[in-house]
Design a protein around this motif. Structure first.
Motif, PDB file in Angstrom:
ATOM      1  N   THR A   1      34.835 -24.055 -33.148  1.00  0.00           N
ATOM      2  CA  THR A   1      35.052 -24.386 -31.736  1.00  0.00           C
ATOM      3  C   THR A   1      34.830 -23.168 -30.854  1.00  0.00           C
ATOM      4  O   THR A   1      34.183 -23.256 -29.800  1.00  0.00           O
ATOM      5  CB  THR A   1      36.465 -24.944 -31.538  1.00  0.00           C
ATOM      6  OG1 THR A   1      36.617 -26.126 -32.325  1.00  0.00           O
ATOM      7  CG2 THR A   1      36.724 -25.268 -30.081  1.00  0.00           C
ATOM      8  N   LEU A   2      35.364 -22.024 -31.271  1.00  0.00           N
ATOM      9  CA  LEU A   2      35.174 -20.801 -30.492  1.00  0.00           C
ATOM     10  C   LEU A   2      33.714 -20.389 -30.482  1.00  0.00           C
ATOM     11  O   LEU A   2      33.190 -19.933 -29.451  1.00  0.00           O
ATOM     12  CB  LEU A   2      36.041 -19.687 -31.069  1.00  0.00           C
ATOM     13  CG  LEU A   2      37.556 -19.896 -30.941  1.00  0.00           C
ATOM     14  CD1 LEU A   2      38.311 -18.861 -31.763  1.00  0.00           C
ATOM     15  CD2 LEU A   2      37.991 -19.843 -29.479  1.00  0.00           C
ATOM     16  N   ALA A   3      33.015 -20.553 -31.604  1.00  0.00           N
ATOM     17  CA  ALA A   3      31.600 -20.199 -31.663  1.00  0.00           C
ATOM     18  C   ALA A   3      30.770 -21.152 -30.807  1.00  0.00           C
ATOM     19  O   ALA A   3      29.784 -20.741 -30.181  1.00  0.00           O
ATOM     20  CB  ALA A   3      31.113 -20.229 -33.109  1.00  0.00           C
ATOM     21  N   ALA A   4      31.146 -22.424 -30.762  1.00  0.00           N
ATOM     22  CA  ALA A   4      30.415 -23.399 -29.955  1.00  0.00           C
ATOM     23  C   ALA A   4      30.480 -23.056 -28.465  1.00  0.00           C
ATOM     24  O   ALA A   4      29.585 -23.434 -27.692  1.00  0.00           O
ATOM     25  CB  ALA A   4      30.970 -24.793 -30.193  1.00  0.00           C
ATOM     26  N   ALA A   5      31.538 -22.341 -28.065  1.00  0.00           N
ATOM     27  CA  ALA A   5      31.656 -21.945 -26.658  1.00  0.00           C
ATOM     28  C   ALA A   5      30.477 -21.091 -26.226  1.00  0.00           C
ATOM     29  O   ALA A   5      30.050 -21.137 -25.067  1.00  0.00           O
ATOM     30  CB  ALA A   5      32.966 -21.193 -26.430  1.00  0.00           C
TER      31      ALA A   5
ATOM     32  N   SER B   1      24.277 -32.541 -34.512  1.00  0.00           N
ATOM     33  CA  SER B   1      24.457 -33.780 -33.744  1.00  0.00           C
ATOM     34  C   SER B   1      24.804 -33.513 -32.291  1.00  0.00           C
ATOM     35  O   SER B   1      24.574 -34.365 -31.425  1.00  0.00           O
ATOM     36  CB  SER B   1      25.539 -34.644 -34.400  1.00  0.00           C
ATOM     37  OG  SER B   1      26.831 -34.067 -34.225  1.00  0.00           O
ATOM     38  N   LEU B   2      25.365 -32.325 -32.014  1.00  0.00           N
ATOM     39  CA  LEU B   2      25.703 -31.943 -30.632  1.00  0.00           C
ATOM     40  C   LEU B   2      24.572 -31.171 -29.952  1.00  0.00           C
ATOM     41  O   LEU B   2      24.729 -30.722 -28.816  1.00  0.00           O
ATOM     42  CB  LEU B   2      26.981 -31.095 -30.623  1.00  0.00           C
ATOM     43  CG  LEU B   2      28.272 -31.810 -31.044  1.00  0.00           C
ATOM     44  CD1 LEU B   2      29.427 -30.815 -31.121  1.00  0.00           C
ATOM     45  CD2 LEU B   2      28.607 -32.946 -30.077  1.00  0.00           C
ATOM     46  N   GLY B   3      23.460 -31.032 -30.655  1.00  0.00           N
ATOM     47  CA  GLY B   3      22.325 -30.311 -30.086  1.00  0.00           C
ATOM     48  C   GLY B   3      22.464 -28.812 -30.123  1.00  0.00           C
ATOM     49  O   GLY B   3      21.794 -28.103 -29.359  1.00  0.00           O
ATOM     50  N   LEU B   4      23.309 -28.297 -31.020  1.00  0.00           N
ATOM     51  CA  LEU B   4      23.522 -26.861 -31.132  1.00  0.00           C
ATOM     52  C   LEU B   4      22.639 -26.285 -32.233  1.00  0.00           C
ATOM     53  O   LEU B   4      22.131 -27.002 -33.102  1.00  0.00           O
ATOM     54  CB  LEU B   4      24.992 -26.565 -31.443  1.00  0.00           C
ATOM     55  CG  LEU B   4      26.032 -27.164 -30.490  1.00  0.00           C
ATOM     56  CD1 LEU B   4      27.426 -26.760 -30.914  1.00  0.00           C
ATOM     57  CD2 LEU B   4      25.751 -26.754 -29.057  1.00  0.00           C
ATOM     58  N   ASP B   5      22.502 -24.987 -32.215  1.00  0.00           N
ATOM     59  CA  ASP B   5      21.771 -24.266 -33.252  1.00  0.00           C
ATOM     60  C   ASP B   5      22.758 -23.965 -34.381  1.00  0.00           C
ATOM     61  O   ASP B   5      23.640 -23.109 -34.210  1.00  0.00           O
ATOM     62  CB  ASP B   5      21.190 -22.982 -32.667  1.00  0.00           C
ATOM     63  CG  ASP B   5      20.413 -22.166 -33.684  1.00  0.00           C
ATOM     64  OD1 ASP B   5      20.594 -22.383 -34.901  1.00  0.00           O
ATOM     65  OD2 ASP B   5      19.635 -21.282 -33.267  1.00  0.00           O
ATOM     66  N   PRO B   6      22.646 -24.638 -35.541  1.00  0.00           N
ATOM     67  CA  PRO B   6      23.619 -24.417 -36.618  1.00  0.00           C
ATOM     68  C   PRO B   6      23.638 -22.985 -37.131  1.00  0.00           C
ATOM     69  O   PRO B   6      24.705 -22.465 -37.480  1.00  0.00           O
ATOM     70  CB  PRO B   6      23.169 -25.391 -37.714  1.00  0.00           C
ATOM     71  CG  PRO B   6      22.378 -26.432 -36.999  1.00  0.00           C
ATOM     72  CD  PRO B   6      21.695 -25.699 -35.878  1.00  0.00           C
ATOM     73  N   ASP B   7      22.472 -22.335 -37.168  1.00  0.00           N
ATOM     74  CA  ASP B   7      22.424 -20.953 -37.652  1.00  0.00           C
ATOM     75  C   ASP B   7      23.158 -20.016 -36.705  1.00  0.00           C
ATOM     76  O   ASP B   7      23.903 -19.121 -37.140  1.00  0.00           O
ATOM     77  CB  ASP B   7      20.976 -20.499 -37.823  1.00  0.00           C
ATOM     78  CG  ASP B   7      20.258 -21.235 -38.950  1.00  0.00           C
ATOM     79  OD1 ASP B   7      20.953 -21.694 -39.875  1.00  0.00           O
ATOM     80  OD2 ASP B   7      19.028 -21.353 -38.888  1.00  0.00           O
ATOM     81  N   ARG B   8      22.954 -20.213 -35.420  1.00  0.00           N
ATOM     82  CA  ARG B   8      23.662 -19.373 -34.440  1.00  0.00           C
ATOM     83  C   ARG B   8      25.156 -19.650 -34.497  1.00  0.00           C
ATOM     84  O   ARG B   8      25.972 -18.724 -34.388  1.00  0.00           O
ATOM     85  CB  ARG B   8      23.141 -19.634 -33.031  1.00  0.00           C
ATOM     86  CG  ARG B   8      23.832 -18.765 -31.995  1.00  0.00           C
ATOM     87  CD  ARG B   8      23.392 -19.073 -30.591  1.00  0.00           C
ATOM     88  NE  ARG B   8      24.154 -18.292 -29.628  1.00  0.00           N
ATOM     89  CZ  ARG B   8      24.100 -18.454 -28.310  1.00  0.00           C
ATOM     90  NH1 ARG B   8      23.285 -19.359 -27.790  1.00  0.00           N
ATOM     91  NH2 ARG B   8      24.842 -17.701 -27.516  1.00  0.00           N
ATOM     92  N   LEU B   9      25.519 -20.932 -34.696  1.00  0.00           N
ATOM     93  CA  LEU B   9      26.939 -21.266 -34.786  1.00  0.00           C
ATOM     94  C   LEU B   9      27.582 -20.526 -35.955  1.00  0.00           C
ATOM     95  O   LEU B   9      28.655 -19.935 -35.802  1.00  0.00           O
ATOM     96  CB  LEU B   9      27.114 -22.775 -34.972  1.00  0.00           C
ATOM     97  CG  LEU B   9      28.573 -23.237 -34.983  1.00  0.00           C
ATOM     98  CD1 LEU B   9      29.124 -23.304 -33.567  1.00  0.00           C
ATOM     99  CD2 LEU B   9      28.713 -24.602 -35.666  1.00  0.00           C
TER     100      LEU B   9
END
Length: 254
Positions: A149-153, A183-191
């Motif tokens: 959650t903090l990384a998604a910020a 699924s949220l359109g985020l970059d999994p590697d960056r997360l």
């Protein structure tokens, strides 16, 4: 002014003071509030009898990779840990008079309902400052969820990630986090990289220090101004405590 006029003016001031104190006391009674002050931190206090509904966890300093326990913060530093710690997601004006900080764990069922309440409240109150602290006390899955959650910020998606993980009904794993990020359109590697980053560490440390300093025992916890309430707090109780805090002459962090 004549002596009689001066006496009348003094009486008027005294009446105003008495009425203000009575209003403040009435708000406290209306909220059903009895408080226990926090030693060494003037203005902070615990609701003496919480509403119930809390998930007990481990020690406050969980979820951290650092081995050393930091020193207790000074009163001014405690305010910063709660309301403006770098990396801790927040919304609403930083200078807002009315402020709520929520400390939650993704695996705490009571936290799901409280999150819904405060999100709806923030939608109704754009003048409100709302701070979301990730305080993982319920195991490794909780720690992964907090870091995610903090990384998604960093990708502008703390709220959807938090809500998705709060809604999960199974053990949270790295594979599930990667799937959720996609699924949220985020970059999994960056997360994954940000989950292990210093900013995430710093946010978890700030949250854990505030929790330990104020003696939290489980989740959820809501801090309204300087009042700490543990457990399943209702919208009505939050509204009453916001009003009571606004009327306090000794509220901290203003």
């Amino acid at each position: 002014m004549t002596p009689r006029t001066l006496a009348a003016a003094a009486l008027g001031v005294a009446l105003i003071v008495v009425m203000a104190f009575a209003a403040w006391t009435g708000l406290q009674r209306a909220a059903g509030t009895e408080f226990v002050p926090v030693a060494a931190y003037p203005g902070f206090r615990h609701l003496a009898s919480g509403p119930g509904g809390a998930s007990a966890g481990g020690a406050a300093m969980v979820g951290l990779d650092a081995a050393e326990r930091p020193a207790a913060p000074a009163p001014g530093e405690l305010c910063g840990l709660i309301w403006s710690a770098p990396g801790v997601p927040a919304e609403g004006p930083p200078e807002a008079r009315d402020r709520i900080a929520v400390f939650s764990d993704a695996n705490c069922p009571y936290c799901r309902r409280l999150d819904e309440i405060v999100v709806d409240l923030a939608a109704d109150r754009p003048d409100l400052r709302l701070v979301h602290h990730e305080w993982p006390v319920l195991g490794e899955g909780s720690r992964l969820a907090a870091r995610a959650t903090l990384a998604a910020a960093a990708q502008g998606a703390a709220e959807p990630m938090r809500r998705r993980l709060l809604a999960a009904r199974f053990v949270i794993t790295p594979a599930y986090l990667a799937q959720t990020a996609a699924s949220l359109g985020l970059d999994p590697d960056r997360l994954a990289q940000d989950m292990a980053g210093r900013r995430t560490d710093a946010a978890l440390t700030a949250t854990a220090r505030a929790a330990e300093t104020l003696g939290f025992l489980g989740t959820p916890v809501v801090v309204i101004g300087g009042t700490v309430a543990t457990g399943a707090v209702s919208r009505a109780t939050i509204d009453r405590l916001l009003a009571a805090e606004a009327a306090r002459p000794d509220a901290p962090c203003r």
